[in-house]
Enzyme design. Structure first.
Site, PDB file in Angstrom:
ATOM      1  N   GLU A   1      -1.553  -9.676  -2.272  1.00  0.00           N
ATOM      2  CA  GLU A   1      -1.417  -9.540  -0.818  1.00  0.00           C
ATOM      3  C   GLU A   1      -1.790 -10.846  -0.135  1.00  0.00           C
ATOM      4  OE1 GLU A   1      -3.052  -5.921   0.822  1.00  0.00           O
ATOM      5  OE2 GLU A   1      -2.935  -4.913  -1.122  1.00  0.00           O
TER       6      GLU A   1
ATOM      7  N   GLU B   1      -2.059   2.437   5.636  1.00  0.00           N
ATOM      8  CA  GLU B   1      -2.966   1.524   6.330  1.00  0.00           C
ATOM      9  C   GLU B   1      -2.472   1.104   7.707  1.00  0.00           C
ATOM     10  OE1 GLU B   1      -6.499   0.047   4.987  1.00  0.00           O
ATOM     11  OE2 GLU B   1      -5.946   2.167   4.819  1.00  0.00           O
TER      12      GLU B   1
ATOM     13  N   TRP C   1      -2.330   5.477  -3.624  1.00  0.00           N
ATOM     14  CA  TRP C   1      -3.570   4.735  -3.434  1.00  0.00           C
ATOM     15  C   TRP C   1      -4.537   5.698  -2.745  1.00  0.00           C
ATOM     16  CZ3 TRP C   1      -5.922   0.636  -5.237  1.00  0.00           C
ATOM     17  CH2 TRP C   1      -7.134   0.270  -4.630  1.00  0.00           C
TER      18      TRP C   1
END
Length: 380
Positions: A168, A234, A356
């Site tokens: 990332e 997220e 996740w």
């Protein structure tokens, strides 16, 4: 479809009777603990026979080696692959192992017919993603060759069955070099029978600005790896304002773009297995949300006697409660929000779902997934 939303006055006995199922099935499937209290607005999975038109689905999830044996044991039957999180690396291309031993996870996965995958991350000593590590790995050929060699040795030594790149904050100038690195690694790993996947930040266009997005080229990476994983979660996060972690309207936009750049048969949709609890009022740079699991969210609503609401745009449950003079806002996942994501997988013909993370077991999700899809097992 297989979902009941609790109304005022309901009990596990009245719900089970109305749905024509044993009380123990309702309690077990939804992990309802004694004394079997429910929250108004809580969504319950109602066991039904699997759909006759279930499509096969590649299912995986990330887990730290500190996962409890019980959680792992409960989850493995629903997985194709287990992604062990995570291995890091140094500027010299040497691997940094997880902080806890992972051998037991790898062994148990194989025993239950699940393929363990080595997850590689450019995490620095502070636990944050380090884009300088990425730059060194993709531009320094000596470091790159050493890293690939060390990955091969570690996978052989530990018994991993594949490799996942979870990089990332890749810098824009590293976009092409990173894709070339993934392509080269995939070519080498495939020769030895290893699958290579790559995790992608949730982009909605090729030109999306921002450090999280500019170094991630969907088309190049989709061509370079065997499979891709869309990290579609997220939106609601630790330091952000209260909102759904994976609002379906935003997830849809990512998928709509992804299928224009990557073959659908390579795409796995990211699914969160957690929620957040924010103290209010939210103040940017100050407020910090607490990560909670889905069962914990329901228990908070029960303990504070509040009704769980459902946002029809985000397709996510939420509620507010007061504690010690402070108001809180909670967003999490339930069977309704999971069904919305499973429906999106079917609508676009995607072939995978990735979680996740797997550190808490939420049985209702897995039962619904199994009802709607045939979970592929390694080798099938």
């Amino acid at each position: 479809m297989s979902i009941y939303v609790v109304k005022r006055g309901d009990s596990v006995d009245t719900i089970a009777e109305s749905q024509g199922i044993p009380v123990q099935s309702l309690i077990f499937d939804n992990q309802i603990g004694y004394p079997y209290r429910l929250a108004v607005g809580q969504a319950l999975y109602i066991r039904e026979n699997p759909s006759e038109e279930r499509m096969p689905l590649y299912v995986f999830g990330y887990a730290y080696p500190i996962i409890t044996p019980d959680n792992l044991e409960n989850t493995l039957p629903f997985l194709t692959d287990l992604y062990v999180f995570s291995y890091g690396f140094t500027m010299e291309g040497e691997l940094v192992p997880p902080m806890s031993p992972d051998d037991w996870m790898i062994e148990r996965a194989w025993q239950l017919g699940v393929r363990p995958i080595l997850t590689l991350t450019p995490l620095g000593p502070d636990g944050h993603f380090n884009n300088n590590l990425v730059s060194e790995a993709v531009h320094n050929m000596e470091v790159q060759q050493r890293l690939i060699w060390n990955l091969g040795l570690k996978m052989l030594e530990k018994g991993f069955g594949g490799l996942d790149f979870d990089f990332e904050y890749i810098m824009a100038e590293d976009r092409v070099a990173y894709a070339d690195f993934v392509r080269l690694t995939t070519q080498i790993m495939n020769r030895f029978g290893y699958q290579v996947t790559v995790a992608l930040a949730p982009k909605t266009s090729a030109t999306q600005a921002g450090l999280l997005y500019e170094g991630v080229d969907y088309a190049l990476l989709g061509e370079a790896a065997n499979r891709v994983f869309l990290m579609t979660y997220e939106w609601g996060y630790t330091f952000g304002p209260p909102m759904a972690v994976a609002p379906i309207n935003m997830v849809r936009k990512v998928v709509e773009y992804a299928v224009t750049a990557i073959p659908t048969e390579k795409i796995s949709l990211g699914i969160p297995n957690y929620g957040y609890d924010w103290p209010l009022p939210y103040e940017r740079g100050v407020t910090r949300a607490r990560t909670i699991n889905n069962l914990e969210a329901i228990q908070i609503a029960i303990d504070h006697g509040v009704e769980i609401q459902f946002d029809e745009v985000a397709m996510s449950p939420y509620f507010r409660y007061w504690q010690y003079g402070v108001q809180h806002e909670v967003w999490f996942e339930d069977v309704r929000s999971y069904k919305a994501k499973f429906d999106l997988i079917k609508e676009f013909g995607l072939t995978g779902a990735g979680y996740w993370q797997l550190m808490q077991f939420f049985r209702a999700n897995w039962l619904l997934l199994e009802q709607m899809f045939v979970i592929k097992k390694y080798g099938q």
